[in-house]
Motif scaffolding. Sequence first.
Motif, PDB file in Angstrom:
ATOM      1  N   PHE A  85      -0.657  10.167   2.194  1.00 32.20           N
ATOM      2  CA  PHE A  85      -0.882  10.027   3.847  1.00 32.20           C
ATOM      3  C   PHE A  85       0.445  11.318   3.984  1.00 32.20           C
ATOM      4  O   PHE A  85       0.842  12.354   5.208  1.00 32.20           O
ATOM      5  CB  PHE A  85      -0.610   9.237   4.893  1.00 32.20           C
ATOM      6  N   LEU A  86       1.754  10.538   3.496  1.00 37.13           N
ATOM      7  CA  LEU A  86       2.762  11.400   3.761  1.00 37.13           C
ATOM      8  C   LEU A  86       2.975  13.013   3.302  1.00 37.13           C
ATOM      9  O   LEU A  86       4.025  14.147   3.628  1.00 37.13           O
ATOM     10  CB  LEU A  86       3.948  10.968   3.296  1.00 37.13           C
ATOM     11  N   GLY A  87       2.410  12.893   1.914  1.00 36.90           N
ATOM     12  CA  GLY A  87       2.084  14.503   1.464  1.00 36.90           C
ATOM     13  C   GLY A  87       1.441  15.160   2.207  1.00 36.90           C
ATOM     14  O   GLY A  87       1.778  16.556   2.363  1.00 36.90           O
ATOM     15  N   GLN A  88       0.468  14.621   2.712  1.00 36.22           N
ATOM     16  CA  GLN A  88      -0.617  15.615   3.536  1.00 36.22           C
ATOM     17  C   GLN A  88      -0.467  15.557   4.370  1.00 36.22           C
ATOM     18  O   GLN A  88      -0.796  16.713   5.514  1.00 36.22           O
ATOM     19  CB  GLN A  88      -2.003  15.034   3.598  1.00 36.22           C
ATOM     20  N   GLY A  89       0.782  14.875   5.306  1.00 39.66           N
ATOM     21  CA  GLY A  89       1.020  15.424   6.164  1.00 39.66           C
ATOM     22  C   GLY A  89       2.084  16.392   6.718  1.00 39.66           C
ATOM     23  O   GLY A  89       2.542  17.181   7.392  1.00 39.66           O
ATOM     24  N   THR A  90       2.428  16.564   5.473  1.00 35.32           N
ATOM     25  CA  THR A  90       4.119  17.235   5.414  1.00 35.32           C
ATOM     26  C   THR A  90       3.145  18.935   4.964  1.00 35.32           C
ATOM     27  O   THR A  90       4.152  19.950   5.727  1.00 35.32           O
ATOM     28  CB  THR A  90       4.401  17.215   4.060  1.00 35.32           C
ATOM     29  N   GLN A  91       1.886  18.288   4.381  1.00 31.22           N
ATOM     30  CA  GLN A  91       1.303  20.234   4.275  1.00 31.22           C
ATOM     31  C   GLN A  91       0.887  20.338   5.001  1.00 31.22           C
ATOM     32  O   GLN A  91       0.881  21.885   5.786  1.00 31.22           O
ATOM     33  CB  GLN A  91       0.469  20.205   3.451  1.00 31.22           C
TER      34      GLN A  91
ATOM     35  N   ASN B 180      -2.257   8.470  -8.473  1.00 26.31           N
ATOM     36  CA  ASN B 180      -1.451   9.756  -6.658  1.00 26.31           C
ATOM     37  C   ASN B 180      -1.466  11.160  -6.701  1.00 26.31           C
ATOM     38  O   ASN B 180      -2.241  11.100  -5.421  1.00 26.31           O
ATOM     39  CB  ASN B 180       0.239   9.233  -7.131  1.00 26.31           C
ATOM     40  N   VAL B 181      -1.089  11.577  -8.065  1.00 24.94           N
ATOM     41  CA  VAL B 181      -1.731  13.088  -7.424  1.00 24.94           C
ATOM     42  C   VAL B 181      -3.003  13.148  -7.217  1.00 24.94           C
ATOM     43  O   VAL B 181      -3.320  14.208  -6.157  1.00 24.94           O
ATOM     44  CB  VAL B 181      -1.752  13.810  -9.140  1.00 24.94           C
ATOM     45  N   LEU B 182      -3.839  12.566  -7.987  1.00 21.04           N
ATOM     46  CA  LEU B 182      -5.998  12.923  -7.243  1.00 21.04           C
ATOM     47  C   LEU B 182      -5.717  12.560  -5.876  1.00 21.04           C
ATOM     48  O   LEU B 182      -6.415  13.554  -5.897  1.00 21.04           O
ATOM     49  CB  LEU B 182      -6.165  12.469  -8.260  1.00 21.04           C
ATOM     50  N   LEU B 183      -4.981  11.619  -5.627  1.00 20.00           N
ATOM     51  CA  LEU B 183      -5.385  10.944  -3.874  1.00 20.00           C
ATOM     52  C   LEU B 183      -4.739  12.039  -3.043  1.00 20.00           C
ATOM     53  O   LEU B 183      -5.205  12.214  -2.515  1.00 20.00           O
ATOM     54  CB  LEU B 183      -5.310   9.490  -3.494  1.00 20.00           C
TER      55      LEU B 183
ATOM     56  N   ARG C 177       7.768  12.234  -4.925  1.00 23.72           N
ATOM     57  CA  ARG C 177       9.109  11.771  -4.880  1.00 23.72           C
ATOM     58  C   ARG C 177       9.227  10.664  -3.851  1.00 23.72           C
ATOM     59  O   ARG C 177       9.591   9.478  -4.048  1.00 23.72           O
ATOM     60  CB  ARG C 177       9.880  12.615  -3.856  1.00 23.72           C
ATOM     61  N   LEU C 178       7.690  10.135  -3.312  1.00 25.84           N
ATOM     62  CA  LEU C 178       8.552   8.508  -2.067  1.00 25.84           C
ATOM     63  C   LEU C 178       7.314   7.803  -2.939  1.00 25.84           C
ATOM     64  O   LEU C 178       7.890   6.312  -2.863  1.00 25.84           O
ATOM     65  CB  LEU C 178       7.260   9.625  -1.321  1.00 25.84           C
ATOM     66  N   TYR C 179       6.282   8.353  -3.524  1.00 25.28           N
ATOM     67  CA  TYR C 179       5.837   7.070  -4.367  1.00 25.28           C
ATOM     68  C   TYR C 179       6.495   6.289  -5.826  1.00 25.28           C
ATOM     69  O   TYR C 179       6.825   5.175  -5.481  1.00 25.28           O
ATOM     70  CB  TYR C 179       4.381   7.738  -5.074  1.00 25.28           C
ATOM     71  N   LYS C 180       7.577   7.288  -6.413  1.00 22.68           N
ATOM     72  CA  LYS C 180       8.550   6.369  -7.256  1.00 22.68           C
ATOM     73  C   LYS C 180       8.994   5.828  -6.076  1.00 22.68           C
ATOM     74  O   LYS C 180       9.761   5.159  -7.263  1.00 22.68           O
ATOM     75  CB  LYS C 180       8.714   8.252  -7.778  1.00 22.68           C
ATOM     76  N   THR C 181      10.234   6.362  -5.315  1.00 24.37           N
ATOM     77  CA  THR C 181      11.120   5.328  -4.605  1.00 24.37           C
ATOM     78  C   THR C 181      10.377   4.367  -4.419  1.00 24.37           C
ATOM     79  O   THR C 181      10.644   3.062  -4.189  1.00 24.37           O
ATOM     80  CB  THR C 181      11.312   6.539  -2.747  1.00 24.37           C
ATOM     81  N   PHE C 182       8.796   4.277  -4.216  1.00 25.65           N
ATOM     82  CA  PHE C 182       8.396   3.118  -4.021  1.00 25.65           C
ATOM     83  C   PHE C 182       8.264   1.676  -4.599  1.00 25.65           C
ATOM     84  O   PHE C 182       8.082   1.282  -4.589  1.00 25.65           O
ATOM     85  CB  PHE C 182       7.424   3.317  -2.887  1.00 25.65           C
TER      86      PHE C 182
ATOM     87  N   LYS D  61       0.592  -1.448  -0.343  1.00 23.90           N
ATOM     88  CA  LYS D  61      -0.191   0.232  -0.204  1.00 23.90           C
ATOM     89  C   LYS D  61       0.754   0.976  -0.517  1.00 23.90           C
ATOM     90  O   LYS D  61       0.496   2.348   0.256  1.00 23.90           O
ATOM     91  CB  LYS D  61      -0.777   0.205   1.153  1.00 23.90           C
ATOM     92  N   GLY D  62       2.007   1.333  -0.522  1.00 23.98           N
ATOM     93  CA  GLY D  62       2.850   2.238  -0.611  1.00 23.98           C
ATOM     94  C   GLY D  62       2.157   3.538  -1.351  1.00 23.98           C
ATOM     95  O   GLY D  62       2.753   4.965  -0.686  1.00 23.98           O
ATOM     96  N   MET D  63       1.370   3.437  -2.516  1.00 30.20           N
ATOM     97  CA  MET D  63       0.323   4.613  -2.916  1.00 30.20           C
ATOM     98  C   MET D  63      -0.399   5.480  -1.892  1.00 30.20           C
ATOM     99  O   MET D  63       0.273   5.959  -1.348  1.00 30.20           O
ATOM    100  CB  MET D  63      -0.607   4.165  -4.405  1.00 30.20           C
ATOM    101  N   LEU D  64      -1.085   4.574  -0.317  1.00 24.68           N
ATOM    102  CA  LEU D  64      -1.577   4.860   0.394  1.00 24.68           C
ATOM    103  C   LEU D  64      -0.614   6.260   1.111  1.00 24.68           C
ATOM    104  O   LEU D  64      -1.088   6.744   2.089  1.00 24.68           O
ATOM    105  CB  LEU D  64      -2.400   3.845   1.386  1.00 24.68           C
TER     106      LEU D  64
END
Length: 619
Positions: free
Chosen positions: A324-330, A389-392, A376-381, A317-320
Amino acid sequence: RAWIYLHITRGTEEDGGKPVHRVTMKEILSTHFFHSFDFCKDDIERRPSENLGQVLFGERIETSPYKFSFKKEEKCHKLCTKTYVNGKTEDKDMLDFLKRGMQLNYQHHWIVDNMPVTWCYDVEDSQKYCNPGFPIGCLVTIDGRVKDACVINSEFNKKNTFYIFNHVDIKITYHNGEGEGWSGARLVAATLEPKSINNADADKPTCEGPPMEVPGVFTSDVKITYTYSVTFQENNAIKWASRWDYILVSMPHTNIQWFSIMNSLVIVLFLSGMVAMIMLRTLHKDIARYNQVDQEDAQEESGWKQVHGDVFRPPRKGMLLSVFLGQGTQIFIMTFITLFLACLGFLSPANRGALMTCSVVLWVLLGTPAGYVSARLYKTFGGEKWKTNVLLTALLCPGIVFADFFLMNLILWVEGSSAAIPFGTLVAILALWFGISVPLTFIGAYFGFKKPAIEQPVRTNQIPRQIPEQSFFTKPIPGIVMGGILPFGCIFIQLFFILNSIWSHQMYYMFGFLFLVFIILLITCSEATILLCYFHLCAEDYHWWWRSFLTSGFTAAYLFVYAFHYFFSKLQIVGAASTILYFGYTSIMVLIFFLFTGTIGFFACFWFVNKIYSVVKVD
């Protein structure tokens, strides 16, 4: 010439220092417009412009009929007389609504020159407390129990009777500038004393007489005359810059705040000592031993080095997780900037709605970091579905918050509350979200996907390593549950004051303490996650990606439990609608806090794992 702006809101049980005349109260999480209670109305009703934060918090301000000119004192000035005729359904409904407000201890909130008009009274230990609101009335029950503000007057003693505060003595304190080189005067305090007076002659009131009784059973006509008096007092000792002090000083919480900070610092020192011991002693010995022995001998060793070929294996579930990490950073950046500005004094209680407005605007403008980190993290995964990914990232968490907020707003609309957000404001919020935040998230994601994936210090094996049998404490769930205890221990005292300011309409002004607690929470989440991550790696369990996020993110679960406790121990809610409102808004807070703390823990652990595996020799 001055106007008093006002609105009506619910009373609270926690008004500082446990006032002796606050016994038991019911709570209802709904505010009402001033004119809803059939008080005297202004001839020309005007509403000052309100910012986004005021609208979202339900601080809807109206002009009142209480008008006066500077230094022109008024003595028993009549506003109007309201008559309720027995037998008229409309009058009975209006009087019942007024009595309902007194029963639930609804409070006036008045503003003069942007200063709250306060009701100051003595509490325990001869201390004075200044409440930025006063009740519209009080009740003596059928069995003779004196409720709420009725204890201030021994004449309020008739069973099954309401006593309405239909007279106020207003005192305006001002600072005269003539002796200091500037002309004019400035208002530095506004206080009042509510009274219940039944004037014998409604046309020529004297503001003397027995209390104004409103019987519990409507059997005869009721006539209520509203009056007020105004006096002015010069006090050059109070400066303009410190005119809020008399309100804030009466809130006896400073000692508790220092206790909270000391409590949090002890936890931080304990955790820092543990992490320092691991980093300086255990890890140093491990790395030295691993780098000295032959590879054949190392295979017989146990420990964190043995999982070097699997530790950077992409999580399920690397997408999710990346979303979460993108929103958490924001949320993290938004919180940091907001608290920093609040510490500098830009978001003080005097700037009404500024805190909420600043938070919303910053969140909208910080879509770019969210998109960048997530991509960046999704690409790393190793993810390839970049559009999803962008839409979510742009829509998932904000969509959940907005849906919850919209449902709560529907309840407020049905209840007829002044806290309900107008439809136009909801459209404006959607416009900010889809017109600014979403495009900025796409821009951030574009740059995130253009960058190469984050390079790991060790290669990942093709075949996953088998994880040995784990003890109880190194299993995922016990570790996650334990991980949130210490960060929550750092914030729970501060959390009490924050919940009081939200639900009990108390002023929150100690942003310096809050910023310090924010830094302590940041350190505690990081250290607790690193500590538990090291223990799990030593047990050769390399599934650390989600666990690092959930370990510190579980602090939000304790936040929800505390909010549940606060609901039953501090508030006495009546009605299903108010209960749904409380837990609906609490759910939004818990989700935001989950993303915030989880992101802190993840990036601390990510740095730690990269650091330790980059200094060992691996063939």
